[in-house]
Each structure stands twice: as C-alpha cells, then as structure tokens.
Design an enzyme around this catalytic site. Structure first.
Site, PDB file in Angstrom:
ATOM      1  N   LEU A 104       0.890  -1.159   0.000  1.00  0.00           N
ATOM      2  CA  LEU A 104       0.000   0.000   0.000  1.00  0.00           C
ATOM      3  C   LEU A 104       0.921   1.199   0.000  1.00  0.00           C
ATOM      4  O   LEU A 104       1.705   1.376   0.938  1.00  0.00           O
ATOM      5  CB  LEU A 104      -0.910  -0.014   1.235  1.00  0.00           C
ATOM      6  CG  LEU A 104      -1.987   1.075   1.308  1.00  0.00           C
ATOM      7  CD1 LEU A 104      -2.910   1.004   0.094  1.00  0.00           C
ATOM      8  CD2 LEU A 104      -2.800   0.954   2.597  1.00  0.00           C
ATOM      9  N   ASP A 105       0.878   2.019  -1.043  1.00  0.00           N
ATOM     10  CA  ASP A 105       1.953   2.982  -1.252  1.00  0.00           C
ATOM     11  C   ASP A 105       2.042   4.042  -0.144  1.00  0.00           C
ATOM     12  O   ASP A 105       1.106   4.256   0.626  1.00  0.00           O
ATOM     13  CB  ASP A 105       1.858   3.617  -2.646  1.00  0.00           C
ATOM     14  CG  ASP A 105       0.707   4.595  -2.794  1.00  0.00           C
ATOM     15  OD1 ASP A 105       0.752   5.647  -2.149  1.00  0.00           O
ATOM     16  OD2 ASP A 105      -0.222   4.314  -3.567  1.00  0.00           O
ATOM     17  N   TYR A 106       3.187   4.669  -0.086  1.00  0.00           N
ATOM     18  CA  TYR A 106       3.565   5.602   0.972  1.00  0.00           C
ATOM     19  C   TYR A 106       2.529   6.711   1.190  1.00  0.00           C
ATOM     20  O   TYR A 106       2.234   7.088   2.327  1.00  0.00           O
ATOM     21  CB  TYR A 106       4.922   6.214   0.608  1.00  0.00           C
ATOM     22  CG  TYR A 106       5.496   7.176   1.610  1.00  0.00           C
ATOM     23  CD1 TYR A 106       6.119   6.722   2.766  1.00  0.00           C
ATOM     24  CD2 TYR A 106       5.452   8.552   1.379  1.00  0.00           C
ATOM     25  CE1 TYR A 106       6.670   7.607   3.683  1.00  0.00           C
ATOM     26  CE2 TYR A 106       6.002   9.444   2.290  1.00  0.00           C
ATOM     27  CZ  TYR A 106       6.611   8.969   3.440  1.00  0.00           C
ATOM     28  OH  TYR A 106       7.157   9.854   4.341  1.00  0.00           O
TER      29      TYR A 106
END
Length: 242
Positions: A104-106
């Site tokens: 789950l991206d930054y």
C-alpha cells in the site's frame, strides 16, 4: 517433524515463502552453521538451529493475522533505510515477527494486513488468486463516460494492460469527484497510474476492503486481530477464484 526451509522461515515470520526462497538463493540463511544452498532443504524446528544474516530464527507458536489502518506517510515494510515510519512499527505489542501482505503505497492510507503466515500472504497477493481490493478515491476533475469505460475495461500502465475494474462515482464536487474503485491486481501505485492514464490525478487514496474484509471504523494507526471466520473468508475467496 521436518519442514522445508522456506516454509520454516515463512512460519517464523521472517518473510513470505517467496521472500524466503530469495534469502536462501542470496546465501543469507544458515542451518546448523552451514550455508543453505537449496530452498528444499528440510529443517527440524525442535533440533536444528537456523540463522538469517547471523541472527537466530526463533519460532513462535501459532499464526497471527492483523488488520492495520495504515496512515499516509508510512512505508509498507518491516524496515526502511531512510528511517521513515514502517507499518510494523504500529504493531509492536505483538511479540511474533510479522510482515505486510502486499503493498500500500507511501502516500495512501487504509487497510493493510500483516501476518507471519507465508502461505496466507502468498494466497492473497499472487495474481492467479485475484482477491478483490476496494478503494475510496478522490480524483481531480470528473471522468467522462469514455474515461470510466477505459478504467473498467483496462488501461495500459508500465507497458501492460490492467485487468477489468469496477468504478462507481459516489459524488461530484466541481473540481473533483469521489469514487470507489475495485481491482483484483496489486501493481505498484496501480490506481494512481490508471487514473493518470485517462487524464485524472488521484488526490486521496484509501483502501477500504480486501476480499470479505472491511476497514470499518478502525482509526488511523490502530490495529486489530482478525477472527477465525475472517481469515477463513479471505482464504475461501482466494481459493474460489482458481
């Protein structure tokens, strides 16, 4: 009872089974003082001593399954060379070593699973299982029917066409709109790239569901343990596809 090394490492929470296989291939794993050269080497957890990068692997009884509401600005990993906050930092009350399931991206928030069960992680992340992931998305502008059709039928990102998606516009607010997007893949920054491909920028992205599991009222930075029924539901959803 003896088990294969990659399964032993996955069960101990060191990494997913695939990650464990890479560790072995990189020569990072030792069994009773000797470097392991093949992933199929068998281990007796009661008698053998296994080390990874010189540190002894300690087994913990039982698997654990955790749902974390990951905040924005947190890396989906167990550690970060840049010193940024990591997902596992939020579950320090859990004595067993866990790792994130998928990515789950930054810049995104929402539902992130953590576990020490490598088989479970593999089942939820391998493309052949196609487990649904639901996202609440705020998008710049309002996609027209052509853009929505492209998102639903697949757009080309990173040289490959995405699989079919479900897109539902929940509200239009002039310069932006709110939508729910459901996909069955897990490519890097996939929804952001999909929207960019049809001329729209993602303003905010939050994962709200994975398979039969929903984030609900869980607050940012908080976590809870999954019930046996929830774990069974996720497993059944993955197995149903193949």
């Amino acid at each position: 009872m003896q088990v294969r090394m990659q399964k032993f490492l996955a069960g101990a929470g060191v990494a997913s089974r695939r990650g464990a296989e890479k560790m072995i291939a990189d020569g990072r794993v030792m069994l009773n003082g000797e470097t392991v050269l093949e992933a199929g080497v068998r281990v007796d957890p009661r008698r053998d001593r296994v080390t990874v990068d010189g540190g002894e692997v300690e087994t913990q009884a039982g698997y654990v399954y955790i749902m974390l509401h990951k905040p924005e600005g947190v890396v989906t990993s167990a550690s970060d060379p840049q010193g940024r906050p990591c997902a596992v930092d939020f579950v320090k009350g859990e004595p067993r070593r866990v790792f994130p399931v998928g990515r789950l991206d930054y810049d995104s928030s929402g539902l992130l699973l953590l576990t020490n069960d490598g088989d479970f992680a593999y089942m939820l992340t391998h493309p052949k299982h196609e487990v649904e992931k639901k996202y609440s998305v705020r998008i710049s502008g309002v996609p027209d029917s052509d853009a929505l059709g492209a998102l639903e039928n697949g757009v080309k990102i990173d040289g490959a066409k995405t699989a079919r998606a479900k897109v539902k516009i929940l509200g239009r607010h002039g310069t932006y709109c709110d939508a729910q997007i459901t996909i069955r893949e897990g490519k890097n920054r996939q929804i952001r790239k999909m929207c960019e491909a049809v001329g729209h920028r993602v303003i905010r992205l939050k994962r709200i569901g994975v398979g039969n599991l929903y984030l609900g009222a869980l607050q940012k930075g908080a976590y809870r343990y999954l019930t046996q029924a929830e774990v069974g539901g996720l497993t059944a959803a993955a197995k149903k596809i193949i």
